[in-house]
Design a protein around this motif. Structure first.
Motif, PDB file in Angstrom:
ATOM      1  N   LEU A   1       0.850  -1.068  -0.028  1.00  0.00           N
ATOM      2  CA  LEU A   1      -0.138  -0.011  -0.154  1.00  0.00           C
ATOM      3  C   LEU A   1       0.866   1.463   0.137  1.00  0.00           C
ATOM      4  N   MET A   2       1.856   1.309   0.808  1.00  0.00           N
ATOM      5  CA  MET A   2       2.911   2.214   0.714  1.00  0.00           C
ATOM      6  C   MET A   2       3.396   2.531  -0.756  1.00  0.00           C
ATOM      7  N   ALA A   3       3.901   1.495  -1.328  1.00  0.00           N
ATOM      8  CA  ALA A   3       4.396   1.739  -2.607  1.00  0.00           C
ATOM      9  C   ALA A   3       3.388   2.233  -3.526  1.00  0.00           C
ATOM     10  N   SER A   4       2.149   1.718  -3.602  1.00  0.00           N
ATOM     11  CA  SER A   4       1.182   2.180  -4.595  1.00  0.00           C
ATOM     12  C   SER A   4       0.694   3.750  -4.094  1.00  0.00           C
ATOM     13  N   LYS A   5       0.871   4.081  -2.984  1.00  0.00           N
ATOM     14  CA  LYS A   5       0.773   5.612  -2.420  1.00  0.00           C
ATOM     15  C   LYS A   5       1.892   6.272  -3.213  1.00  0.00           C
ATOM     16  N   VAL A   6       3.026   5.962  -2.950  1.00  0.00           N
ATOM     17  CA  VAL A   6       4.114   6.699  -3.624  1.00  0.00           C
ATOM     18  C   VAL A   6       4.116   7.062  -5.038  1.00  0.00           C
ATOM     19  N   LEU A   7       3.574   5.740  -5.620  1.00  0.00           N
ATOM     20  CA  LEU A   7       3.429   6.005  -7.279  1.00  0.00           C
ATOM     21  C   LEU A   7       2.207   7.102  -7.525  1.00  0.00           C
ATOM     22  N   ALA A   8       1.086   6.637  -6.975  1.00  0.00           N
ATOM     23  CA  ALA A   8      -0.011   7.692  -7.114  1.00  0.00           C
ATOM     24  C   ALA A   8       0.257   9.036  -6.950  1.00  0.00           C
TER      25      ALA A   8
ATOM     26  N   ARG B   1      -3.532   3.709 -11.424  1.00  0.00           N
ATOM     27  CA  ARG B   1      -3.739   3.966 -12.970  1.00  0.00           C
ATOM     28  C   ARG B   1      -3.302   5.629 -13.202  1.00  0.00           C
ATOM     29  N   ILE B   2      -2.141   5.697 -13.980  1.00  0.00           N
ATOM     30  CA  ILE B   2      -1.819   6.973 -14.258  1.00  0.00           C
ATOM     31  C   ILE B   2      -2.088   7.592 -15.734  1.00  0.00           C
ATOM     32  N   GLY B   3      -2.744   8.892 -15.958  1.00  0.00           N
ATOM     33  CA  GLY B   3      -2.888   9.172 -17.240  1.00  0.00           C
ATOM     34  C   GLY B   3      -3.081  10.478 -17.235  1.00  0.00           C
ATOM     35  N   LYS B   4      -3.586  11.349 -18.356  1.00  0.00           N
ATOM     36  CA  LYS B   4      -3.898  12.585 -18.501  1.00  0.00           C
ATOM     37  C   LYS B   4      -5.366  12.762 -17.652  1.00  0.00           C
ATOM     38  N   LYS B   5      -6.298  12.022 -17.848  1.00  0.00           N
ATOM     39  CA  LYS B   5      -7.442  11.753 -17.114  1.00  0.00           C
ATOM     40  C   LYS B   5      -7.908  10.163 -16.900  1.00  0.00           C
ATOM     41  N   VAL B   6      -7.936  10.004 -15.769  1.00  0.00           N
ATOM     42  CA  VAL B   6      -8.320   8.529 -15.280  1.00  0.00           C
ATOM     43  C   VAL B   6      -9.891   8.565 -14.681  1.00  0.00           C
ATOM     44  N   TYR B   7     -10.675   7.565 -15.076  1.00  0.00           N
ATOM     45  CA  TYR B   7     -11.876   7.628 -14.705  1.00  0.00           C
ATOM     46  C   TYR B   7     -12.196   6.534 -13.456  1.00  0.00           C
ATOM     47  N   SER B   8     -11.325   5.261 -13.792  1.00  0.00           N
ATOM     48  CA  SER B   8     -11.457   4.388 -12.802  1.00  0.00           C
ATOM     49  C   SER B   8     -10.225   3.728 -12.215  1.00  0.00           C
ATOM     50  N   PRO B   9     -10.304   3.302 -10.667  1.00  0.00           N
ATOM     51  CA  PRO B   9      -9.062   3.010 -10.317  1.00  0.00           C
ATOM     52  C   PRO B   9      -8.689   1.290 -10.461  1.00  0.00           C
ATOM     53  N   VAL B  10      -9.675   0.627 -11.047  1.00  0.00           N
ATOM     54  CA  VAL B  10      -9.681  -0.765 -11.323  1.00  0.00           C
ATOM     55  C   VAL B  10      -8.778  -1.047 -12.569  1.00  0.00           C
ATOM     56  N   VAL B  11      -7.820  -1.716 -12.516  1.00  0.00           N
ATOM     57  CA  VAL B  11      -7.206  -2.604 -13.796  1.00  0.00           C
ATOM     58  C   VAL B  11      -7.753  -3.918 -13.830  1.00  0.00           C
ATOM     59  N   THR B  12      -8.150  -4.202 -15.209  1.00  0.00           N
ATOM     60  CA  THR B  12      -8.729  -5.326 -15.574  1.00  0.00           C
ATOM     61  C   THR B  12      -7.576  -6.220 -16.094  1.00  0.00           C
TER      62      THR B  12
END
Length: 190
Positions: A17-24, A54-65
């Protein structure tokens, strides 16, 4: 920029969770949009933990399929194997080769596969495994495996290394900042 999908997998207590926080937070600090989501499962008992960023100009959902992840970062080999189906064709898998026995193995109800590295290689021929624990220990704390793992993929991410380094320094507490920055640099060198 299209959306860049990251899956981070590990075992409870490894710092997923810390790693994902750092990336986001690094993506946001770099002027991009980011969404983050995690599934804790039996994390407090050493169970599987998975997080999506999920990273981008605009991201609408947090879920990776499944089948859409650009990057799978796994803190443990069996977790890499468990979640490799999230990678898209040509996606990158980076994993820590140090095993952690799940509770079913520790209790004798299951056996850890002896050929887990071979199974990973069959599932993802370009997978890159290394001993992140040794790098974390060299940085000063075995718990810094998460920052080692972030460091190993910095060059693959859509944000610059300086931004990630600033965020790691910012979110680390007290003496942990020095260790985390060493672990990040150690991972980048690996």
């Amino acid at each position: 920029m299209q959306v860049f999908n990251i899956v981070i997998a590990g075992v409870g207590g490894q710092g997923v969770l810390m790693a994902s926080k750092v990336l986001a937070e690094s993506a946001l600090a770099g002027g991009m949009d980011a969404k983050q989501n995690e599934v804790h499962g039996m994390a407090q008992r050493g169970g599987s933990v998975i997080s999506f960023v999920r990273i981008g100009k605009k991201v609408y959902s947090p879920v990776v399929t499944p089948g859409t992840a650009d990057l799978l970062i796994s803190f443990e080999p069996l977790e890499a194997l468990r979640y490799v189906h999230y990678l898209k064709p040509g996606g990158l898998l980076v994993y820590n080769t140090v095993t952690i026995n799940p509770s079913t193995v520790a209790s004798g109800m299951a056996v850890y596969p002896a050929d887990v590295a071979e199974q990973i290689a069959r599932a993802c021929p370009d997978a890159r495994g290394f001993d992140a624990l040794a790098i974390a220990k060299a940085a000063g704390n075995a718990k810094a495996v998460n920052m080692v793992m972030v460091g190993t993929v910095m060059k693959q991410l859509p944000m610059d290394e300086a931004t990630i380094t600033r965020v790691v320094a910012s979110v680390s507490k007290g003496k942990g900042a020095e260790v985390n920055l060493k672990a990040l640099a150690g991972g980048a060198a690996a």
